[in-house]
Design an enzyme around this catalytic site. Structure first.
Site, PDB file in Angstrom:
ATOM      1  N   CYS A 137       0.830  -1.207   0.000  1.00 31.28           N
ATOM      2  CA  CYS A 137       0.000   0.000   0.000  1.00 31.28           C
ATOM      3  C   CYS A 137       0.865   1.257   0.000  1.00 31.28           C
ATOM      4  CB  CYS A 137      -0.876   0.026   1.253  1.00 31.28           C
ATOM      5  SG  CYS A 137      -2.132  -1.226   1.202  1.00 31.28           S
ATOM      6  N   ARG A 155       7.608   3.692   3.020  1.00 34.16           N
ATOM      7  CA  ARG A 155       7.828   2.278   3.400  1.00 34.16           C
ATOM      8  C   ARG A 155       9.310   1.885   3.260  1.00 34.16           C
ATOM      9  NH1 ARG A 155       2.626  -0.163   3.058  1.00 34.16           N
ATOM     10  NH2 ARG A 155       3.374  -1.774   4.451  1.00 34.16           N
ATOM     11  N   ASP A 172      -4.141   0.194  11.116  1.00 34.66           N
ATOM     12  CA  ASP A 172      -5.021  -0.375  10.082  1.00 34.66           C
ATOM     13  C   ASP A 172      -6.493  -0.230  10.428  1.00 34.66           C
ATOM     14  OD1 ASP A 172      -2.688  -3.056  10.160  1.00 34.66           O
ATOM     15  OD2 ASP A 172      -2.666  -1.273   8.905  1.00 34.66           O
TER      16      ASP A 172
END
Ligand code: EPZ
Length: 459
Positions: free
Chosen positions: A142, A147, A332
């Site tokens: 995602c 990241r 999340d």
């Protein structure tokens, strides 16, 4: 099930040539109906894929049960097969992984698969133990921040690996083998903790990992490695010691249920004024979520075989939420919850302290009538308990704001699910494109929406 939905589902089923995932890429949702019914959540996306990689470390076959049919699992299956692992599925939800003929893979095959997942980075340790080298292409996953993988690379170097960056990606070798290491993570990274676990279990000597992540999926991976023959100590201060062993055997394991999917459906029940029983949901892994869910005004009943989430009536209430590592409020969970917060009375604040760009999905919600202001540098708050991080951001949600239909495109996995919830809660019709991204992490999403009485067509 309405006849047209049955036809739509049949049409979808007939097109389901792919092993997993959606073939339709767009859905038209007619909102304003509460979601009501019963669905079952299977094994956690963020455990199953790691457990599959762990099978590479065994000298004999492993059996993983309750595996969700999602594209992340499909990608890891194809990667393992590229390395010579025989993967079979004797029945729905069970994978048998036979690593006895592991061999070098063609880089092009791995490169073609790695672009849509972050899991390939976790192959490093097992491949170094089995083949003496690992080639890691650029990673996918995602788009919720840049990241980085610096924690992973630093850890592998600490074990004695040599990391070379090339235009293709990263080549890692260990000419002198892998030895135990003393590693302290700058942040309790889930992926970096898994990287260390998957490398240390077969390294020479003892590894000490400080500031480790201890999410339930991490502890379930540790349980799997222990079944294989590993010796792993989890200390109260989140330091983990791993005593390297000579040999690991295959495991048989039922994956823990997906608490992120459960939290998503719970938020959907709240936002649509519905009532959803999530079979296989487990309370201990959701304690913090359940506290927030109750404070917003949701109700839940814990049963032997799952949890019932429902809107008990009355106004929803604004809350202050700070995302954090486990056992805090998971990053999340915030995206689906924010849809319910648009319907709450008052001003809510969500401090996102894990990722630096996880509120991008809110732009489209403004087009649906939500009132959300994102503060890119975060916000000070007197009531918070989570240490402030340089990269954090904050979203201020003012409600209640009636939502109306719009045309939106799925940006990432959890943001995409929050669009589904918003469309289901909104008055009028919405179209959601790039739907396939949702099947990366939500199994049988169309069947579940149908079972819950959602009114939609697949385009
Ligand atoms: C895992 O991602 C999950 N993904 C994420 O779930 C989850 O949000 C995240 O853990 C946090 O719980 C999988 O397990 C496949 P991290 P991961 O390493 O391991 C920084 C979903 O929706 N960092 O814990 O990639 C990083 O930038 C997904 O299911 C570095 O700086 O997350 C982030 O700010 C989304 N350098 C923080 O640490 C590194 O080398 C936490 O990342 C590694 C991470």
């Amino acid at each position: 099930m309405a006849a047209d939905q049955a036809a739509s589902l049949a049409k979808h089923a007939s097109q389901s040539g792919e092993r997993v995932g959606l073939t339709a890429d767009r859905i038209t949702v007619h909102g304003g109906k509460p979601l009501q019914g019963r669905i079952r959540v299977r094994g956690a996306k963020n455990l199953a894929t790691k457990a599959m990689v762990a099978a590479l470390l065994g000298e004999t076959p492993s059996v993983l049960q309750d595996v969700p049919l999602i594209s992340d699992v499909d990608i890891v299956t194809r990667m393992l097969e590229a390395y010579g692992v025989a993967v079979s599925s004797p029945d729905d939800g069970t994978l048998v992984l036979d690593p006895q003929n592991v061999e070098k893979a063609h880089f092009a095959k791995i490169d073609a698969l790695a672009g849509s997942s972050r899991i390939p980075i976790l192959f490093c340790g097992p491949l170094l133990h089995r083949l003496g080298e690992a080639l890691i292409p650029d990673l996918g996953g995602c788009r919720i921040g840049d990241r980085p993988i610096d924690f992973h690379m630093d850890a592998l170097r600490a074990f004695g690996a040599i990391v070379d960056k090339s235009y293709e990606g990263i080549t890692i070798t260990a000419p002198d083998g892998l030895h135990g290491a003393h590693i302290e993570l700058p942040y309790p990274s889930v992926g970096a903790t898994e990287q260390v676990l998957l490398t240390a279990v077969r390294a020479e000597g003892v590894t000490e990992l400080k500031n480790a992540a201890i999410e339930p999926e991490i502890l379930d991976l540790i349980a799997i490695l222990q079944k294989m023959g590993a010796i792993i100590w989890v200390e109260p201060n989140r330091t983990i010691f791993i005593e390297g062993v000579e040999r690991l055997e295959g495991y048989t394991h039922r994956a823990i249920s997906d608490r992120n999917e459960t939290a998503s459906w719970a938020s959907a029940a709240l936002a649509t004024g519905g009532d959803i029983f999530v079979e296989n949901a487990k309370q201990p892994e959701l304690l913090t979520f359940l506290n927030v869910f109750r404070k917003v005004g949701g109700a839940f009943d814990v049963a032997e075989d799952g949890i019932r989430f429902y809107h008990p009536g009355g106004a929803l209430k604004a809350v202050q939420v700070e995302t954090d590592v486990h056992p805090g409020f998971m990053t999340d969970w915030q995206q689906p919850l924010i849809i319910a917060l648009t319907q709450a009375e008052g001003v809510s604040t969500v401090h996102e302290t894990v990722y630096e760009n996880r509120f991008g999905f809110t732009d489209a919600l403004l087009d649906m009538g939500a009132d959300i202001v994102v503060h890119k540098d975060g916000l000070e708050s007197v009531t918070r308990r989570v240490p402030r991080r340089r990269l954090e951001q904050a979203a201020v949600i003012t409600g209640p704001t009636p939502l109306h239909g719009a045309d939106v495109r799925v940006p990432d996995l959890r943001g995409g699910f929050s669009y589904l919830i918003a469309a289901l809660a909104a008055d009028g019709t919405s179209t959601i494109s790039n739907l396939g991204l949702i099947s990366r992490g939500y199994e049988h999403i169309i069947d579940k929406l149908t079972a819950l009485g959602a009114d939609f067509e697949l385009d």
